[in-house]
Design a protein around this motif. Structure first.
Motif: not given
Length: 346
Positions: A163-186
């Motif tokens: 979609a060429e929407e960097p704001m949506y890309l940034a938001h999805a990427t940042a939320e994905q970081a929480y998966v890593l946190c919960d998996a023990g990779r903060p």
């Protein structure tokens, strides 16, 4: 290999044999049946073999492409309204009851994008898919389906790029970081949330930028980076627009105003054992929107953690009881896991 012509000739030959014009042994008849792959009745009938049917799938493909071409901006708007409805239900009732609806919604959007051909049709659908996939990912994370959450975030990121929407890309990427946190990779999660800020670039709204810094603060706290946590909180406060409005008109999945950020600040400070956490969290509790049911469970967990850091076990237990009740209502596996971890510290 027997051809259609030779097969027909054999049928005629056998038919003549049946009429008594020629005699062959049953042994040869058996061979003919085996060669032709037919029954006795078919062997002795004089009918021609059925015509071969061509089924190449092109007609169906063209139909799907034509359907996708007819996806109008009105229909894309309907898709986004459906996402908003699912977001509202999730916020008030939790994600556990929405798995089937969310799966069906994503399937329709993915199909629409798969068969859309030209960019002017693909981009609006991709934008709708990016928002829906990111919401589905957060819901999956909440109910404990971590691999599904990761895959949905990947889908959301690809759709945002299309979609060429960097704001949506940034938001999805940042939320994905929480998966890593919960998996023990903060530590890796810290790198990913900072990458999200880079991906957003200079065109991000101030509210989204503040949201990204607040997410960085929480993840830094979970990684034990106390100074980085405090620095990110300061940057979040600096970029947050003034006023009570929480929704970002350019990023409808973002809810952030001073009240939300106060809660987030208290959460991060509680994670690093800062004494200021309790005051911030009680201020946030007074200002919390009652429709944010799942957020309330998180806030109660934060208060329990802050009281535990101060050795105030009775107060911590009280908030954990409230958190458990709310988590039971929403079916949040993620909050229940945190509640159990905090309970073990009592």
């Amino acid at each position: 290999m027997l051809t259609v012509a030779s097969t027909a000739s054999l049928r005629v030959y056998v038919s003549e044999w049946e009429n008594g014009r020629r005699t062959i042994s049953s042994h040869y008849a058996k061979i003919l049946r085996a060669l032709l792959g037919i029954t006795d009745d078919e062997l002795t009938s004089g009918s021609q073999p059925p015509a071969l049917v061509t089924a190449d799938g092109y007609d169906e493909l063209i139909d799907r492409i034509d359907e996708a071409r007819n996806v109008s901006l009105t229909l894309v708007k309907t898709f986004m309204e459906q996402t908003e409805l699912l977001r509202t239900i999730d916020r008030q009732m939790g994600a556990a009851s929405l798995v089937d609806q969310m799966t069906s919604h994503l399937t329709r959007l993915e199909d629409a994008l798969t068969f859309a051909v030209l960019p002017d049709t693909r981009r609006p659908v991709a934008l709708a898919l990016a928002g829906a996939a990111t919401l589905a990912a957060w819901q999956a994370l909440d109910v404990g389906a971590v691999e599904r959450a990761w895959r949905h975030y990947e889908l959301g990121k690809r759709a945002a790029q299309e979609a060429e929407e960097p704001m949506y890309l940034a938001h999805a990427t940042a939320e994905q970081a929480y998966v890593l946190c919960d998996a023990g990779r903060p530590e890796t999660a810290v790198q990913l949330v900072r990458e999200a800020q880079r991906l957003g670039g200079q065109g991000m709204s101030s509210r989204l930028r503040a949201w990204l810094y607040a997410a960085e603060a929480e993840i830094c706290a979970r990684a034990g980076l106390h100074d980085d946590c405090r620095r990110a909180l300061e940057l979040a406060m600096r970029h947050l627009p003034a006023g009570e409005e929480a929704r970002d008109p350019d990023m409808l999945s973002i809810f952030l105003n001073e009240g939300h950020l106060t809660r987030w600040r208290g959460n991060a400070l509680a994670l690093i054992g800062d004494a200021e956490a309790v005051d911030s969290l009680y201020d946030a509790l007074k200002a919390t929107d009652p429709t944010f049911i799942r957020a309330t469970a998180g806030l109660r967990c934060d208060l329990a953690q802050a009281h535990l850091a101060r050795g105030e076990y009775d107060e911590a237990q009280k908030h954990l009881r409230q958190a458990r009740l709310v988590a039971s209502r929403t079916g949040s596996v993620r909050h229940r896991r945190r509640i159990e971890q905090l309970t073990q510290r009592l």
